[in-house]
Structure formats: C-alpha cells, structure tokens
Enzyme design. Structure first.
Site, PDB file in Angstrom:
ATOM      1  N   HIS A  72     -54.944 -37.589   6.782  1.00 30.79           N
ATOM      2  CA  HIS A  72     -56.229 -38.277   6.679  1.00 30.79           C
ATOM      3  C   HIS A  72     -57.315 -37.339   6.166  1.00 30.79           C
ATOM      4  CE1 HIS A  72     -57.922 -36.538  10.502  1.00 30.79           C
ATOM      5  NE2 HIS A  72     -56.659 -36.533  10.864  1.00 30.79           N
ATOM      6  N   ASP A 189     -58.725 -30.131  10.967  1.00 30.35           N
ATOM      7  CA  ASP A 189     -58.131 -31.426  11.250  1.00 30.35           C
ATOM      8  C   ASP A 189     -58.921 -32.480  10.475  1.00 30.35           C
ATOM      9  OD1 ASP A 189     -57.181 -33.798  12.329  1.00 30.35           O
ATOM     10  OD2 ASP A 189     -58.066 -33.480  14.302  1.00 30.35           O
ATOM     11  N   GLU A 223     -58.643 -42.216  10.351  1.00 30.13           N
ATOM     12  CA  GLU A 223     -57.736 -41.837  11.428  1.00 30.13           C
ATOM     13  C   GLU A 223     -58.477 -41.418  12.683  1.00 30.13           C
ATOM     14  OE1 GLU A 223     -55.216 -39.203  13.915  1.00 30.13           O
ATOM     15  OE2 GLU A 223     -57.101 -38.754  12.875  1.00 30.13           O
ATOM     16  N   GLU A 224     -59.621 -40.752  12.520  1.00 28.62           N
ATOM     17  CA  GLU A 224     -60.329 -40.211  13.679  1.00 28.62           C
ATOM     18  C   GLU A 224     -60.879 -41.300  14.605  1.00 28.62           C
ATOM     19  OE1 GLU A 224     -60.154 -37.406  14.734  1.00 28.62           O
ATOM     20  OE2 GLU A 224     -59.906 -35.943  13.127  1.00 28.62           O
ATOM     21  N   ASP A 244     -50.378 -33.486  10.505  1.00 25.92           N
ATOM     22  CA  ASP A 244     -51.644 -33.350  11.227  1.00 25.92           C
ATOM     23  C   ASP A 244     -51.613 -32.054  12.020  1.00 25.92           C
ATOM     24  OD1 ASP A 244     -54.183 -34.056  12.335  1.00 25.92           O
ATOM     25  OD2 ASP A 244     -53.631 -36.169  12.271  1.00 25.92           O
ATOM     26  N   HIS A 324     -60.618 -30.005  17.459  1.00 28.73           N
ATOM     27  CA  HIS A 324     -61.859 -30.788  17.548  1.00 28.73           C
ATOM     28  C   HIS A 324     -63.048 -29.947  18.025  1.00 28.73           C
ATOM     29  CE1 HIS A 324     -60.304 -35.215  17.427  1.00 28.73           C
ATOM     30  NE2 HIS A 324     -59.776 -34.449  16.483  1.00 28.73           N
TER      31      HIS A 324
END
Length: 386
Positions: A72, A189, A223-224, A244, A324
C-alpha cells in the site's frame, strides 16, 4: 529459477523519492502518479481503479490462477477536527497511531487555499510556563494541537487562512539513510514495501523472466484504515502475497534482517499451503528468514478476504522497529523480501486446481494428519483417484 539480484541502490533511491511525497490515506493522488511513472519507466503496463489503486501486470503463459504481490502507498496522518479559539487546530489521527509519536512532528496542512506548515504540540508545551506539568500531562489526541506557522491567533484568523474542518495533515517523514544499511524514518510502513516491489519488478523485467502465470503488482491506497485490497483484485487471481512491515519488538520473533514470514495476524492464520511455500522458497534460495505471529495487526490480505475474494493469502515482511512511530529498518531485509518475491513469481505452479474458482475434489490439497485420521480418508482418496 533462483532468486534474482536486487539493485539496492535503485531500491534505496526509490524509497527516498517515495518518502518525499506526502500520502496519508485520503490524499494519495500524487504518490499514485509517482508509482505509475516508475512503472512506465520500467516498461510494465498498468491500470488504475476509479480512486487510484494500481494494478500492473507481467504476462505469463496463462491468466488463470494468477498470482498477485500487493502493498500500500498510503500512510498514517491526521485530519483537522476543529478550529480552536486560540488559533490552533484540534486534530484526529488517520490510521491507528499514538499521539505520543505525533508530539513535536513537523507537518503540512493541505487546504483549498494552499498548504501551510505547522507543528504538533502538547497543550502544555512550554516548560517555562508549566514547569513539571509538561512531564505529567496525559498522552492522547485530545491532548495535542497543531500550531500553524502563519498568523492565526484565533479561529477567525484560521478561517481567513482558508483552513477548514476535514483538511488533511501530512506528517514529515524525517528520513535518514545510514551507511551501515539502517534506514530511519516515519512512513517506512509501507513505502519500503512499495520500493522493494518496484525493485523486484525491475529485476524481473531486466532478466526477461518467463512466467507460468500472470503476475499482478498491486498498490492499494487505503490499507491504513482497513480497506486495502477489498476492491482491486480480479477473479483470475488465485493467490496473493502481501508485502508489509513485521513488528520487531519484545515478545515478537520478527527481525530487521532477512524475511519475516507471518503465520497469522489478528484476522487468523494465513493460507497453510502458500505460507509453507514461502518458507520452502527461502530455504531453497538461501534467503534468511524467521516466522512470527502478529497480535495487533492486519494487512491487505484481511480486507481482500473480508470483501469476499476467494484467494490464498500470505504475508511476507521486513522487520520494523517502533512500527507506526519513528520506524527503523535495514536494507538487508528489504533486499531479502524482494529476492523472495522474484523467487515466488518465477516458481512452478503446484496447485493447478486453483486456476478455476470451483471444481471437484480432484487435485484438492491435503494437510498432515495422524495415521488414524488419514485412514478415515482413504476411501474418499480412492474415489478421487478413480
């Protein structure tokens, strides 16, 4: 077909360029354009969905039972919730991430009137004013605000700037590429996943690899927030490998080196046979690997299955420290995952029944059982073979 050599200089340069383009979920048009330009440069045809998910295709001998590699382009971010009477912005997160990592971040606010720079600050930011209270203030999105680098002493002046509720806020990545192979940045990410996919695609294109099946390279844009691959797969795709980040942290088996193969995430186990194949390909191609299970994690695979796509799924990852947050990876893992991608797409087809959406029991897979349980299945197996 052995794994291909991956141009890590190209991989790193591509990642650096991806990181320069803000792409929080909901604001991905420019990153989509950048990836499309890269696909065009590599020489691979592609198509876009209405909202901008990308599907590029390397043609194989057959389109039926095709394989897909997916990652993504969208990242975490924030959104304006309220114009405050002190001239600052109340915000909410885009995606799941802690306000602890937002404090001190430099940001860009995108409004119809133009973009503005700013900083995410705790409500009590001045040590000279609040003394020890700056250390005891609670953590949470309701306890931070965005200070804008423009004249904005109250909500009226914010309105004059053209800032409105709902405006998207991008968080600066602040990347560092170190000579020892470590890469530190926000939004690794999954821009690192996008970069390694492009590097793997470039290697396969340059080597003119002949494929048994069509290979789709899919880049999703949400995606998030849990949408991911819900609507971008075609009915011909039988297996999908998501690329990922793996969660390198205490209690996890992920690593910043080699490939981390996910056996399950919060949505359940990944496909037994496809995951076993990932492990076997690592062993056969001398690619360092480890296995892990992710407890608070979901990927493009979950959204595809929840949307009703009957595909086998696997998740191969590069270990990220502090996912994250202020993330860190190593080029070794990115190269290893890219190598596994090339080995997988050029590998022989093993479950030929997967070329069709439905079929008889003939050719259906088996899994290990005890001898007693296996005996129960013998009549059925004899019928199948007949």
């Amino acid at each position: 077909m052995p794994r291909l050599n991956i141009d890590t200089e190209y991989l790193g340069d591509t990642l650096a360029r991806l990181l320069q383009i803000p792409s929080p979920t909901g604001y991905t048009d420019m990153i989509v354009r950048m990836v499309c330009r890269e696909l065009k440069e590599i020489g691979v045809p592609f198509e876009l969905t209405r909202r901008g998910a990308i599907r590029a295709t390397l043609k194989g001998k057959s389109p039926h039972g095709a394989r897909a590699i997916i990652s993504h382009v969208d990242t975490l971010g924030a959104q304006v919730k309220q114009l405050k009477d002190n001239g600052r912005l109340e915000v909410v997160p885009i995606g799941c991430w802690s306000a602890r990592f937002a404090e001190g971040a430099r940001v860009t606010i995108f409004s119809d009137a133009g973009s503005y720079r700013g900083t995410v600050l705790p409500l009590k930011a001045s040590g000279h004013t609040y003394a020890d209270e700056v250390d005891t203030a609670p953590v949470g999105w309701q306890h931070v605000e965005v200070r804008i680098d423009a004249l904005s002493r109250n909500d009226t002046e914010l309105e004059k700037l053209g800032i409105e509720v709902g405006d998207i806020i991008a968080i600066d990545p602040q990347p560092e590429f170190l000579e020892n192979g470590y890469i530190v940045s926000r939004h690794l990410d999954n821009k690192a996943g996008v970069a390694l996919m492009l590097a793997a695609l470039r290697a396969m294109r340059e080597e003119k690899i002949e494929l048994e099946l069509d290979a789709h390279w899919v880049f999703t844009i949400a995606e998030e927030v849990g949408i991911g691959a819900a609507s971008v797969l075609t009915s011909d795709i039988a297996s999908m490998v998501a690329v990922d980040n793996g969660t390198s942290a205490p209690g996890q088996n992920s690593s910043e080196f080699g490939v981390t193969i996910a056996m399950a995430d919060q949505s359940g186990p990944f496909d037994y046979h496809l995951t076993k194949k990932m492990v076997r390909l690592c062993q056969e191609n001398d690619i360092r690997y480890q296995k892990d299970i992710f407890r608070h994690y979901r990927s493009d695979s979950a959204s595809a299955l929840e949307a009703g796509h009957d595909v086998r799924t696997a998740l191969i990852t590069f270990g990220i420290d502090a996912s994250h947050g202020y993330e860190r990876i190593h080029m070794n893992a990115l190269r290893s995952v890219a190598e596994l991608v090339t080995a997988y797409l050029s590998s022989p087809v093993e479950i030929r029944r997967d070329a069709h959406e439905t079929g008889s029991l003939a050719g259906f897979t088996t899994q290990p059982m005890t001898e007693a349980e296996a005996d129960i299945e013998l009549p059925e197996k004899a019928e199948e073979e007949a």
